[in-house]
Design a protein around this motif. Structure first.
Motif, short mmCIF file in Angstrom:
data_model
loop_
_atom_site.label_atom_id
_atom_site.label_comp_id
_atom_site.label_asym_id
_atom_site.label_seq_id
_atom_site.Cartn_x
_atom_site.Cartn_y
_atom_site.Cartn_z
N VAL A 229 0.83 -1.38 0.05
CA VAL A 229 0.09 -0.06 0.06
C VAL A 229 0.92 1.37 0.09
O VAL A 229 0.49 2.32 -0.78
N ALA A 230 2.04 1.36 0.83
CA ALA A 230 2.96 2.43 0.84
C ALA A 230 3.56 2.47 -0.50
O ALA A 230 3.67 3.69 -0.93
N VAL A 231 3.98 1.52 -1.14
CA VAL A 231 4.58 1.73 -2.29
C VAL A 231 3.50 2.34 -3.43
O VAL A 231 3.84 3.10 -4.32
N VAL A 232 2.31 1.85 -3.28
CA VAL A 232 1.29 2.18 -4.54
C VAL A 232 0.99 3.64 -4.15
O VAL A 232 0.87 4.35 -4.97
N ALA A 233 0.76 4.05 -2.91
CA ALA A 233 0.66 5.46 -2.45
C ALA A 233 1.74 6.26 -2.96
O ALA A 233 1.55 7.52 -3.32
N ILE A 234 2.96 5.86 -2.75
CA ILE A 234 4.04 6.66 -3.25
C ILE A 234 4.03 6.98 -4.74
O ILE A 234 4.26 7.90 -5.17
N PHE A 235 3.80 5.74 -5.42
CA PHE A 235 3.74 5.85 -6.72
C PHE A 235 2.75 6.87 -7.25
O PHE A 235 3.11 7.73 -8.16
N PHE A 236 1.46 6.69 -6.83
CA PHE A 236 0.39 8.04 -7.02
C PHE A 236 0.91 9.06 -6.77
O PHE A 236 0.63 10.13 -7.67
N TYR A 237 1.49 9.38 -5.49
CA TYR A 237 1.96 10.85 -5.03
C TYR A 237 3.01 11.42 -6.15
O TYR A 237 2.76 12.39 -6.67
N VAL A 238 4.00 10.63 -6.35
CA VAL A 238 5.11 10.88 -7.42
C VAL A 238 4.39 11.18 -8.73
O VAL A 238 4.73 12.20 -9.60
N THR A 239 3.95 10.19 -9.35
CA THR A 239 3.17 10.43 -10.62
C THR A 239 2.23 11.70 -10.81
O THR A 239 2.28 12.44 -11.76
N TYR A 240 1.38 11.77 -9.71
CA TYR A 240 0.50 12.78 -9.89
C TYR A 240 1.15 14.29 -9.90
O TYR A 240 0.85 15.16 -10.62
N ASN A 241 1.96 14.31 -8.88
CA ASN A 241 2.80 15.79 -9.02
C ASN A 241 3.67 15.90 -10.10
O ASN A 241 3.87 16.90 -10.43
N GLY A 242 4.26 14.63 -10.87
CA GLY A 242 4.84 14.87 -12.24
C GLY A 242 4.02 15.35 -12.92
O GLY A 242 4.35 16.23 -13.82
N PHE A 243 2.81 14.80 -13.04
CA PHE A 243 1.76 15.26 -14.26
C PHE A 243 1.58 16.88 -13.89
O PHE A 243 1.33 17.67 -14.91
N VAL A 244 1.34 17.14 -12.67
CA VAL A 244 1.12 18.55 -12.00
C VAL A 244 2.34 19.27 -12.76
O VAL A 244 1.87 20.56 -13.36
N ASN A 245 3.39 19.24 -12.43
CA ASN A 245 4.79 19.90 -12.78
C ASN A 245 4.73 19.99 -14.30
O ASN A 245 4.92 21.16 -15.18
N LYS A 246 4.46 19.10 -15.19
CA LYS A 246 4.64 18.95 -16.55
C LYS A 246 3.34 19.87 -17.01
O LYS A 246 3.57 20.43 -18.18
N GLU A 247 2.27 19.47 -16.41
CA GLU A 247 1.13 20.65 -16.91
C GLU A 247 1.31 22.03 -16.69
O GLU A 247 0.98 22.89 -17.58
N GLU A 248 1.92 22.09 -15.83
CA GLU A 248 2.21 23.78 -15.34
C GLU A 248 3.31 24.15 -16.44
O GLU A 248 3.28 25.34 -16.81
N GLY A 249 4.27 23.51 -16.76
CA GLY A 249 5.30 23.52 -17.86
C GLY A 249 4.60 24.01 -19.24
O GLY A 249 4.90 24.85 -19.91
N VAL A 250 3.72 23.04 -19.53
CA VAL A 250 2.79 23.40 -20.81
C VAL A 250 2.11 24.68 -20.40
O VAL A 250 2.00 25.67 -21.57
N ASN A 251 1.38 24.84 -19.54
CA ASN A 251 0.69 26.30 -19.07
C ASN A 251 1.56 27.51 -19.26
O ASN A 251 1.28 28.52 -19.95
N ALA A 252 2.73 27.39 -18.77
CA ALA A 252 3.75 28.45 -18.77
C ALA A 252 4.31 28.73 -20.11
O ALA A 252 4.36 29.78 -20.65
#
Length: 191
Positions: free
Chosen positions: A10-33
């Motif tokens: 569960v911890a590994v899956v949660a970390i995966f979701f956390y890292v992946t989601y935040n990676g998408f947010v960073n990349k999407e903000e890069g597109v927005n900028a």
């Protein structure tokens, strides 16, 4: 023992979701900028157009049709407000068409200006033409940077297993700028 294994999974899956989601947010903000930079350069061009038109107007008042076309194309392009969140292939194509119309009208305006030796020698016209040329180069760079940011984002959205997180949280692919219609043929220069 099994309890700790499940907690670990569960911890590994949660970390995966956390890292992946935040990676998408960073990349999407890069597109927005990057999109914001594209809009800034198109705005710069739109701001230069009235000065260029007024300079030409003083020399070529009877070229009112061409001057009107430039003004109309600018107004149409300025009326299309497209935020990074609204980027769809259709909306981007509409935006690109309006900008292509501006570019075409400006080309006709510059061609008219070539017919007036006094205008071609006018320092204001020369400076505005130079600024417009620089702005067109900045637009090209901003569009390239946007496409680079969109490509990185789109790759992340499509890769497995991060595509599962993207689908779950609504991260959709972003469209790219494409070459304007007719740019595949080089212009003919005649003397």
């Amino acid at each position: 023992m099994k309890k700790w294994i499940w907690i670990g999974v569960v911890a590994v899956v949660a970390i995966f979701f956390y890292v992946t989601y935040n990676g998408f947010v960073n990349k999407e903000e890069g597109v927005n900028a990057a999109w914001s930079n594209v809009e800034t350069q198109y705005q710069r061009r739109s701001d230069l157009i009235p000065n260029l038109v007024n300079t030409v107007k003083g020399y070529a008042a009877h070229e009112s049709q061409t001057l009107g076309e430039v003004t109309e194309a600018r107004a149409k392009a300025m009326s299309i407000n497209l935020s990074a969140g609204e980027l769809t292939p259709e909306r981007l194509a509409q935006f690109q068409q309006a900008q292509a119309d501006v570019r075409s009208a400006l080309g006709r305006l510059i061609a008219v200006a070539e017919s007036y030796p006094d205008l071609k020698a006018n320092q204001n016209f020369i400076e505005l033409q130079s600024q417009l040329e620089g702005t067109e180069n900045r637009i090209a760079v901003a569009r390239k940077d946007f496409n680079d940011a969109a490509r990185k984002y789109n790759v992340a959205v499509r890769r497995f297993p991060s595509n599962l997180v993207a689908a779950l949280f609504g991260f959709d692919q972003k469209p790219y700028f494409e070459a304007a219609e007719g740019t595949e043929t080089a212009p003919q220069v005649e003397f």
